[in-house]
Design a protein around this motif. Structure first.
Motif, PDB file in Angstrom:
ATOM      1  N   PRO A 122      32.540  53.696  45.533  1.00  0.00           N
ATOM      2  CA  PRO A 122      32.411  52.674  44.259  1.00  0.00           C
ATOM      3  C   PRO A 122      33.410  51.907  43.491  1.00  0.00           C
ATOM      4  O   PRO A 122      33.577  50.968  43.451  1.00  0.00           O
ATOM      5  CB  PRO A 122      31.187  52.701  43.839  1.00  0.00           C
ATOM      6  N   LEU A 123      33.632  53.362  43.180  1.00  0.00           N
ATOM      7  CA  LEU A 123      34.385  53.132  42.304  1.00  0.00           C
ATOM      8  C   LEU A 123      36.283  53.035  42.093  1.00  0.00           C
ATOM      9  O   LEU A 123      36.412  51.328  42.279  1.00  0.00           O
ATOM     10  CB  LEU A 123      34.679  54.724  41.378  1.00  0.00           C
ATOM     11  N   ARG A 124      36.137  53.518  44.235  1.00  0.00           N
ATOM     12  CA  ARG A 124      37.830  53.132  44.437  1.00  0.00           C
ATOM     13  C   ARG A 124      37.410  51.710  45.479  1.00  0.00           C
ATOM     14  O   ARG A 124      38.750  51.227  45.396  1.00  0.00           O
ATOM     15  CB  ARG A 124      38.049  54.285  45.844  1.00  0.00           C
ATOM     16  N   ARG A 125      36.282  51.452  45.642  1.00  0.00           N
ATOM     17  CA  ARG A 125      36.481  49.658  45.964  1.00  0.00           C
ATOM     18  C   ARG A 125      36.543  49.140  44.855  1.00  0.00           C
ATOM     19  O   ARG A 125      37.399  48.185  44.822  1.00  0.00           O
ATOM     20  CB  ARG A 125      35.202  49.329  45.896  1.00  0.00           C
ATOM     21  N   LEU A 126      35.673  49.440  43.428  1.00  0.00           N
ATOM     22  CA  LEU A 126      36.047  48.662  42.372  1.00  0.00           C
ATOM     23  C   LEU A 126      37.605  47.907  42.088  1.00  0.00           C
ATOM     24  O   LEU A 126      37.870  47.200  41.223  1.00  0.00           O
ATOM     25  CB  LEU A 126      34.818  49.216  41.519  1.00  0.00           C
ATOM     26  N   VAL A 127      38.295  48.796  41.861  1.00  0.00           N
ATOM     27  CA  VAL A 127      39.685  49.477  41.361  1.00  0.00           C
ATOM     28  C   VAL A 127      40.304  48.590  42.163  1.00  0.00           C
ATOM     29  O   VAL A 127      41.532  48.152  41.857  1.00  0.00           O
ATOM     30  CB  VAL A 127      39.963  50.857  40.979  1.00  0.00           C
ATOM     31  N   ARG A 128      40.509  48.460  43.578  1.00  0.00           N
ATOM     32  CA  ARG A 128      41.419  48.005  45.370  1.00  0.00           C
ATOM     33  C   ARG A 128      41.490  47.299  44.604  1.00  0.00           C
ATOM     34  O   ARG A 128      42.101  45.342  44.536  1.00  0.00           O
ATOM     35  CB  ARG A 128      40.689  49.033  46.326  1.00  0.00           C
ATOM     36  N   PHE A 129      39.904  46.217  44.945  1.00  0.00           N
ATOM     37  CA  PHE A 129      39.526  44.802  45.007  1.00  0.00           C
ATOM     38  C   PHE A 129      39.604  43.690  43.565  1.00  0.00           C
ATOM     39  O   PHE A 129      40.924  42.671  43.495  1.00  0.00           O
ATOM     40  CB  PHE A 129      38.037  44.420  44.706  1.00  0.00           C
ATOM     41  N   LEU A 130      39.847  44.606  42.068  1.00  0.00           N
ATOM     42  CA  LEU A 130      40.032  44.438  41.527  1.00  0.00           C
ATOM     43  C   LEU A 130      41.797  44.628  40.609  1.00  0.00           C
ATOM     44  O   LEU A 130      42.143  43.395  40.298  1.00  0.00           O
ATOM     45  CB  LEU A 130      39.269  44.554  39.624  1.00  0.00           C
ATOM     46  N   GLY A 131      42.687  45.395  41.394  1.00  0.00           N
ATOM     47  CA  GLY A 131      43.641  45.695  41.209  1.00  0.00           C
ATOM     48  C   GLY A 131      44.681  44.207  42.245  1.00  0.00           C
ATOM     49  O   GLY A 131      45.377  44.091  41.588  1.00  0.00           O
ATOM     50  N   VAL A 132      44.304  43.753  43.389  1.00  0.00           N
ATOM     51  CA  VAL A 132      44.336  43.324  44.012  1.00  0.00           C
ATOM     52  C   VAL A 132      44.603  42.377  44.046  1.00  0.00           C
ATOM     53  O   VAL A 132      45.448  41.101  43.594  1.00  0.00           O
ATOM     54  CB  VAL A 132      43.307  43.692  45.275  1.00  0.00           C
ATOM     55  N   TYR A 133      42.784  42.013  42.756  1.00  0.00           N
ATOM     56  CA  TYR A 133      42.982  40.459  42.319  1.00  0.00           C
ATOM     57  C   TYR A 133      44.737  40.436  41.424  1.00  0.00           C
ATOM     58  O   TYR A 133      44.527  39.555  41.062  1.00  0.00           O
ATOM     59  CB  TYR A 133      41.534  40.075  41.524  1.00  0.00           C
ATOM     60  N   SER A 134      44.494  41.663  40.260  1.00  0.00           N
ATOM     61  CA  SER A 134      45.334  41.081  39.169  1.00  0.00           C
ATOM     62  C   SER A 134      46.764  40.837  39.554  1.00  0.00           C
ATOM     63  O   SER A 134      47.560  40.367  39.427  1.00  0.00           O
ATOM     64  CB  SER A 134      45.418  42.145  39.132  1.00  0.00           C
ATOM     65  N   PHE A 135      47.252  41.657  40.790  1.00  0.00           N
ATOM     66  CA  PHE A 135      48.207  41.781  41.565  1.00  0.00           C
ATOM     67  C   PHE A 135      48.311  39.793  41.575  1.00  0.00           C
ATOM     68  O   PHE A 135      49.811  39.485  41.869  1.00  0.00           O
ATOM     69  CB  PHE A 135      48.738  42.570  42.301  1.00  0.00           C
ATOM     70  N   GLY A 136      47.609  39.715  42.830  1.00  0.00           N
ATOM     71  CA  GLY A 136      48.198  38.444  43.245  1.00  0.00           C
ATOM     72  C   GLY A 136      48.122  37.269  42.904  1.00  0.00           C
ATOM     73  O   GLY A 136      48.491  35.906  42.516  1.00  0.00           O
ATOM     74  N   LEU A 137      47.216  37.662  41.044  1.00  0.00           N
ATOM     75  CA  LEU A 137      47.425  36.432  40.341  1.00  0.00           C
ATOM     76  C   LEU A 137      48.940  36.014  39.324  1.00  0.00           C
ATOM     77  O   LEU A 137      48.536  35.210  39.598  1.00  0.00           O
ATOM     78  CB  LEU A 137      46.047  36.797  38.860  1.00  0.00           C
ATOM     79  N   PHE A 138      49.523  37.694  39.649  1.00  0.00           N
ATOM     80  CA  PHE A 138      50.622  37.204  38.682  1.00  0.00           C
ATOM     81  C   PHE A 138      51.756  37.074  39.359  1.00  0.00           C
ATOM     82  O   PHE A 138      52.731  36.356  39.578  1.00  0.00           O
ATOM     83  CB  PHE A 138      50.999  38.926  37.869  1.00  0.00           C
ATOM     84  N   THR A 139      51.411  37.336  40.975  1.00  0.00           N
ATOM     85  CA  THR A 139      52.201  37.070  42.195  1.00  0.00           C
ATOM     86  C   THR A 139      51.838  35.248  41.883  1.00  0.00           C
ATOM     87  O   THR A 139      52.502  35.361  42.532  1.00  0.00           O
ATOM     88  CB  THR A 139      51.805  37.683  43.759  1.00  0.00           C
ATOM     89  N   THR A 140      51.119  34.621  41.901  1.00  0.00           N
ATOM     90  CA  THR A 140      50.907  33.481  42.328  1.00  0.00           C
ATOM     91  C   THR A 140      51.537  32.457  41.650  1.00  0.00           C
ATOM     92  O   THR A 140      52.074  31.384  41.210  1.00  0.00           O
ATOM     93  CB  THR A 140      48.959  32.819  42.143  1.00  0.00           C
ATOM     94  N   THR A 141      51.628  32.799  40.127  1.00  0.00           N
ATOM     95  CA  THR A 141      51.639  32.417  38.960  1.00  0.00           C
ATOM     96  C   THR A 141      53.550  32.560  39.380  1.00  0.00           C
ATOM     97  O   THR A 141      54.260  31.620  39.106  1.00  0.00           O
ATOM     98  CB  THR A 141      51.782  33.239  37.665  1.00  0.00           C
ATOM     99  N   ILE A 142      54.414  33.702  39.893  1.00  0.00           N
ATOM    100  CA  ILE A 142      55.363  33.547  40.245  1.00  0.00           C
ATOM    101  C   ILE A 142      56.049  32.456  41.114  1.00  0.00           C
ATOM    102  O   ILE A 142      56.801  32.042  40.905  1.00  0.00           O
ATOM    103  CB  ILE A 142      55.574  35.614  40.284  1.00  0.00           C
ATOM    104  N   PHE A 143      54.797  32.453  42.127  1.00  0.00           N
ATOM    105  CA  PHE A 143      55.881  32.002  43.006  1.00  0.00           C
ATOM    106  C   PHE A 143      55.509  30.345  42.675  1.00  0.00           C
ATOM    107  O   PHE A 143      56.486  29.468  43.203  1.00  0.00           O
ATOM    108  CB  PHE A 143      54.618  31.580  44.224  1.00  0.00           C
TER     109      PHE A 143
END
Length: 343
Positions: A122-143
């Motif tokens: 559960p901890l790995r899933r939570l960190v993975r999903f939130l980490g990927v979401y944060s990465f995509g949020l800043f990537t969308t800002t860059i695009f």
């Protein structure tokens, strides 16, 4: 889970990889997004305009903070909404597990790194999903910011903040004989308005607020659709997803109604955010499914062993090939033999 005990797996690379690879990449993305939006490291392209062009002559709606959908509200929604949804979903999954028949074919194992660190699924899933979401949020800002910097497309209120001197530029006002614009202005110093407002009015395509909303809504809606399990109703998950789509749509309508963006800018932002979210969900987090302990998924060809099979009728009730019996059970020789001759 085998015999009531969790499956353990030792790994000494998970912490160094997280600290020196993933954290560094996320920091680089955040720094690039900051440079594109809040500094002049990448100057905005200066695009020309026609004199008295009604497309860019809408009244100035005021600063972004005075909008009905201010940036502070949008940033808070796209940050808090998906984070709370994923957090509640993973907590419900951990404390109220589904029956074994509804779980994925192969789950994750608890990783032990060193002598003190244990990372449960559960901890790995939570960190993975939130980490990927944060990465995509800043990537969308860059695009979005990169598209605005490269194109320099003016907003609908560009001429209101530019305040060009049409007489000095040699522009003639429209007349009944010539209703359209007569000259295309490319002079770098054509605008007499505030340089900061003019620079902000050249960043319209694509709409960054629409891109962020579309990314957050698409990522969250796919999480709700693929992870949440509701028995007895087929309309709960579609209703939740449509409820998530409404704020993003309203943000786009507000941006157009306040003359801050064109419809083309909003649609381009929606497509950018939705495309990034779809790519990350399908190719990075694998539709929010747990990965097998070996790190390898079964290919479709390997999974054919559980497919239903059909027995051939030729394999049922085999008969001897050498002899064929008549209908009444008397044997019939397969070939004629010479009669025995008494000697």
């Amino acid at each position: 889970m085998a015999g009531g005990r969790p499956h353990l797996k030792r790994s000494f690379s998970i912490i160094p990889c997280f600290v020196f690879v993933e954290s560094v990449l996320l920091g680089v993305v955040v720094l690039l997004a900051y440079r594109l939006e809040f500094t002049d490291t990448f100057p905005v392209h200066t695009q020309g305009f026609f004199c008295y062009d009604s497309t860019y002559a809408k009244p100035y709606p005021g600063p972004e903070a005075a909008s009905r959908a201010p940036p502070a509200l949008i940033y808070a929604l796209v940050t808090a909404g998906p984070t709370l949804t994923i957090l509640l979903g993973e907590l419900a999954r951990a404390f109220f597990p589904a029956p074994p028949s509804t779980l994925p074919v192969a789950g994750e194992s608890t990783i032990v790194s060193g002598a003190c660190c244990r990372f449960s699924p559960p901890l790995r899933r939570l960190v993975r999903f939130l980490g990927v979401y944060s990465f995509g949020l800043f990537t969308t800002t860059i695009f979005a910011n990169a598209g605005q910097v490269v194109t320099g497309n003016p907003t609908p209120h560009f001429l209101s903040v530019c305040r060009p001197n049409y007489t000095a530029l040699g522009c003639s006002p429209p007349s009944p004989d010539r209703p359209g614009p007569d000259r295309f202005v490319t002079d770098q110093g054509a605008c007499a308005g505030s340089p900061s407002l003019v620079a902000a009015a050249r960043r319209a395509f694509p709409c960054k607020d629409a891109a962020l909303c579309a990314y957050a809504v698409t990522y969250t809606a796919m999480y709700v659709t693929l992870v949440f399990r509701v028995k007895g109703s087929r309309l709960v998950k579609p209703s939740l997803c449509l409820a998530l789509l409404c704020p993003a749509f309203l943000v786009g309508v507000v941006r157009v109604a306040e003359y801050r963006n064109h419809w083309s800018d909003v649609l381009a932002g929606f497509l950018t955010g939705a495309a990034i979210a779809t790519f990350l969900v399908t190719c990075v987090v694998h539709n929010f499914q747990s990965r097998p302990p070996s790190g390898r998924r079964l290919s479709p060809w390997e999974d054919l062993g559980q497919a239903p099979t059909m027995d051939s009728p030729l394999e049922k009730n085999p008969r001897p090939a050498g002899r064929i019996r008549h209908r009444h059970g008397s044997p019939h020789p397969s070939r004629r033999t010479a009669p025995a001759v008494a000697t």
